[in-house]
Design a protein around this motif. Structure first.
Motif, PDB file in Angstrom:
ATOM      1  N   ALA A   1      38.573  58.422  41.891  1.00  0.00           N
ATOM      2  CA  ALA A   1      39.026  57.044  42.119  1.00  0.00           C
ATOM      3  C   ALA A   1      39.287  56.347  40.782  1.00  0.00           C
ATOM      4  CB  ALA A   1      37.975  56.283  42.928  1.00  0.00           C
ATOM      5  N   PHE A   2      38.487  56.695  39.782  1.00  0.00           N
ATOM      6  CA  PHE A   2      38.686  56.105  38.455  1.00  0.00           C
ATOM      7  C   PHE A   2      40.002  56.572  37.837  1.00  0.00           C
ATOM      8  CE2 PHE A   2      37.926  56.123  33.789  1.00  0.00           C
ATOM      9  CZ  PHE A   2      37.783  54.744  33.618  1.00  0.00           C
ATOM     10  N   ASP A   3      40.358  57.856  37.993  1.00  0.00           N
ATOM     11  CA  ASP A   3      41.640  58.371  37.499  1.00  0.00           C
ATOM     12  C   ASP A   3      42.797  57.591  38.119  1.00  0.00           C
ATOM     13  OD1 ASP A   3      40.480  60.440  35.954  1.00  0.00           O
ATOM     14  OD2 ASP A   3      40.400  61.760  37.711  1.00  0.00           O
ATOM     15  N   LYS A   4      42.716  57.382  39.429  1.00  0.00           N
ATOM     16  CA  LYS A   4      43.791  56.692  40.129  1.00  0.00           C
ATOM     17  C   LYS A   4      43.869  55.229  39.689  1.00  0.00           C
ATOM     18  CE  LYS A   4      43.129  59.723  44.116  1.00  0.00           C
ATOM     19  NZ  LYS A   4      42.718  59.813  45.535  1.00  0.00           N
ATOM     20  N   TRP A   5      42.715  54.622  39.485  1.00  0.00           N
ATOM     21  CA  TRP A   5      42.696  53.236  39.015  1.00  0.00           C
ATOM     22  C   TRP A   5      43.319  53.118  37.619  1.00  0.00           C
ATOM     23  CZ3 TRP A   5      40.235  51.054  34.765  1.00  0.00           C
ATOM     24  CH2 TRP A   5      40.261  49.658  34.695  1.00  0.00           C
ATOM     25  N   LEU A   6      43.004  54.075  36.754  1.00  0.00           N
ATOM     26  CA  LEU A   6      43.580  54.075  35.406  1.00  0.00           C
ATOM     27  C   LEU A   6      45.106  54.153  35.472  1.00  0.00           C
ATOM     28  CD1 LEU A   6      41.314  56.426  33.234  1.00  0.00           C
ATOM     29  CD2 LEU A   6      41.606  53.950  33.010  1.00  0.00           C
ATOM     30  N   MET A   7      45.612  55.058  36.302  1.00  0.00           N
ATOM     31  CA  MET A   7      47.062  55.228  36.392  1.00  0.00           C
ATOM     32  C   MET A   7      47.725  53.989  36.970  1.00  0.00           C
ATOM     33  SD  MET A   7      49.363  57.466  35.606  1.00  0.00           S
ATOM     34  CE  MET A   7      50.392  56.110  35.035  1.00  0.00           C
TER      35      MET A   7
ATOM     36  N   ASP B   1      46.262  66.640  41.546  1.00  0.00           N
ATOM     37  CA  ASP B   1      45.837  67.045  42.894  1.00  0.00           C
ATOM     38  C   ASP B   1      46.812  66.551  43.950  1.00  0.00           C
ATOM     39  OD1 ASP B   1      45.345  64.346  42.792  1.00  0.00           O
ATOM     40  OD2 ASP B   1      43.419  64.461  43.837  1.00  0.00           O
ATOM     41  N   ASP B   2      48.019  66.170  43.505  1.00  0.00           N
ATOM     42  CA  ASP B   2      49.096  65.678  44.378  1.00  0.00           C
ATOM     43  C   ASP B   2      48.861  64.266  44.891  1.00  0.00           C
ATOM     44  OD1 ASP B   2      50.567  68.026  44.095  1.00  0.00           O
ATOM     45  OD2 ASP B   2      49.562  68.990  45.788  1.00  0.00           O
ATOM     46  N   SER B   3      47.903  63.548  44.323  1.00  0.00           N
ATOM     47  CA  SER B   3      47.753  62.126  44.639  1.00  0.00           C
ATOM     48  C   SER B   3      48.961  61.374  44.109  1.00  0.00           C
ATOM     49  CB  SER B   3      46.490  61.563  43.986  1.00  0.00           C
ATOM     50  OG  SER B   3      45.341  62.208  44.468  1.00  0.00           O
ATOM     51  N   VAL B   4      49.517  60.490  44.925  1.00  0.00           N
ATOM     52  CA  VAL B   4      50.698  59.717  44.538  1.00  0.00           C
ATOM     53  C   VAL B   4      50.281  58.293  44.209  1.00  0.00           C
ATOM     54  CG1 VAL B   4      52.950  58.849  45.270  1.00  0.00           C
ATOM     55  CG2 VAL B   4      52.194  61.134  45.990  1.00  0.00           C
ATOM     56  N   ILE B   5      50.646  57.849  43.010  1.00  0.00           N
ATOM     57  CA  ILE B   5      50.304  56.511  42.542  1.00  0.00           C
ATOM     58  C   ILE B   5      51.590  55.752  42.275  1.00  0.00           C
ATOM     59  CG2 ILE B   5      49.013  55.159  40.867  1.00  0.00           C
ATOM     60  CD1 ILE B   5      47.297  57.155  42.416  1.00  0.00           C
ATOM     61  N   THR B   6      51.707  54.564  42.843  1.00  0.00           N
ATOM     62  CA  THR B   6      52.863  53.728  42.564  1.00  0.00           C
ATOM     63  C   THR B   6      52.482  52.262  42.752  1.00  0.00           C
ATOM     64  OG1 THR B   6      55.186  53.275  43.106  1.00  0.00           O
ATOM     65  CG2 THR B   6      53.723  53.837  44.937  1.00  0.00           C
TER      66      THR B   6
END
Length: 440
Positions: free
Chosen positions: A46-52, A70-75
């Motif tokens: 969750a921290f990785d996604k928050w950073l991005m 891991d194929d998580s999509v961030i936009t």
């Protein structure tokens, strides 16, 4: 300023060319085959996604999607963006926090970052979103700016910097530049012109701006492979003394002068601009100022003042920017070491101490965007030959450099200034600009 005029027909032609360029020349590279050992195993936290997500917000929420390892999509976009950036390693994401410019470039070149869609459009999306936020990192950019100022671009340093970029092989540049190896912004009086015709038009544009006439003497600081010096001698009946610290370029230019029987009218000197001596009717520099170093601008003015006759005209053609800034760290490290792109106010450090009068300033940034499109198109068309000369990291580095440059000129992040000047007491100057366009 001389505005770039474009009627509806011209704009339509440009739009069609740009669409064709984007659709056919910039291919998705996500399937280029990253070695498995370069990929990070495990899920993004969750921290990785928050950073991005936070980084995208700091960039002004550009219209892109980021896909983590891991194929998580961030936009942060409200639409479905056509561009996807794949980050294959957690360590790459962490490095982006330190210096986004440097480590995006490093990651893309090494293959730990890949782009699906147009690499040009990705850079445009980021450039267009950034004016809405304060993108300057005070500590990092302030320190880098101070170090750049303190690091004087000495003759030895300048020679090493030029060698890094320009002496990597004439055969490489011959793959994607025009036939005369003009490695500066062309001049497209018609957007449908060939690159070769536009480079000749640029040279004529420069010659008319300094008012060349038969019998004149010209000194050129930074002559590349010699195209402009030879053009001036052949078509305007002048004598030229051209300086350059690139050994490969000078050798090529001398060979071409001999082949075209112009060596009695053009002298190519392998030396630094600081060592220019003599008296000349015109001083011309096309594409060298970026390598001079801001701290040396006043010295450049001194050189011009001592070598240009009182009634002579000079021209400096340079990539620039709208306000003073430090060039991004990746370009400085990998493409143009020691480079600085000046604002007009910074360029005045050359002219004001000598009391030079500015006669004309023209901004050709859209011409440079189109020039770069031609270069990138030819680069991609000859990619197999490039691959036979260099490794994949080099190929991706230069693809990013050319693509990001197109985006920077399209979005106004970079400018292309041509500044014409003369001695402040000289009244032998053109009354109008009519002669600039007599052949266009």
């Amino acid at each position: 300023m001389n505005p770039i005029k474009a009627d509806s027909k011209t704009k339509s032609a440009q739009s069609e060319r740009t669409a064709d360029f984007e659709n056919n020349l910039i291919h998705p590279d996500v399937d280029s085959g990253l070695p498995e050992q370069k990929r990070t195993a495990g899920k993004a936290s969750a921290f990785d996604k928050w950073l991005m997500r936070t980084m995208l917000q700091k960039l002004g929420n550009p219209e892109i999607e980021v896909v983590l390892w891991d194929d998580s999509v961030i936009t942060t976009s409200t639409s479905s963006p056509p561009i996807r950036v794949y980050i294959h390693q957690r360590s790459t994401l962490n490095k982006l926090l330190i210096d986004p410019s440097l480590y995006f470039g490093e990651g893309y070149s090494q293959g730990t970052i890949e782009v699906e869609g147009s690499l040009v459009s990705l850079n445009e999306a980021i450039n267009r979103s950034m004016p809405s936020v304060n993108a300057k990192h005070f500590y990092r950019d302030g320190i880098r700016g101070c170090l750049r100022w303190l690091s004087r671009n000495t003759i030895d340093a300048a020679r090493n910097n030029v060698h890094h970029h320009y002496d990597i092989g004439n055969d490489f540049y011959q793959l994607w530049l025009d036939q005369q190896l003009a490695y500066t912004c062309a001049y497209f009086s018609d957007p449908e012109m060939s690159l070769e015709a536009a480079q000749i038009a640029k040279m004529d544009h420069v010659c008319r701006k300094v008012g060349l006439k038969p019998g004149d003497t010209v000194v050129e600081a930074g002559c590349g492979w010699g195209a402009l010096a030879l053009h001036m001698a052949k078509n305007y009946g002048v004598r030229v003394k051209a300086f350059n610290v690139s050994h490969e370029q000078i050798i090529y230019a001398r060979e071409r002068a001999n082949a075209e029987r112009l060596s009695d009218r053009v002298e190519f000197v392998e030396d630094d601009w600081r060592n220019i001596t003599g008296s000349f009717d015109s001083f011309v520099s096309v594409g060298m100022l970026e390598h001079v170093g801001l701290k040396n601008y006043e010295e450049l003015g001194n050189v011009i003042s001592r070598c240009q006759k009182p009634d002579g005209r000079g021209l400096i053609h340079s990539i620039g920017c709208n306000s003073p800034r430090v060039l991004d760290s990746w370009t400085t490290k990998r493409i143009f070491p020691g480079a600085h792109v000046p604002s007009l106010s910074e360029m005045m450090r050359i002219f004001e101490p000598q009391k030079f009068s500015i006669l004309d300033v023209e901004n050709l940034r859209l011409h440079y965007a189109l020039t770069l499109e031609h270069w990138l198109q030819r680069y991609e068309q000859n990619i197999d030959e490039v691959r036979g000369m260099f490794d994949e990291k080099f190929i991706r580095t230069w693809r990013l450099y050319l693509s990001a440059s197109i985006a920077s000129f399209r979005t106004g992040s970079l400018q292309l200034f041509q500044v014409v000047f003369t001695n402040g007491r000289n009244n032998e100057v053109p009354w109008t600009r009519d002669k600039l366009y007599q052949s266009d």
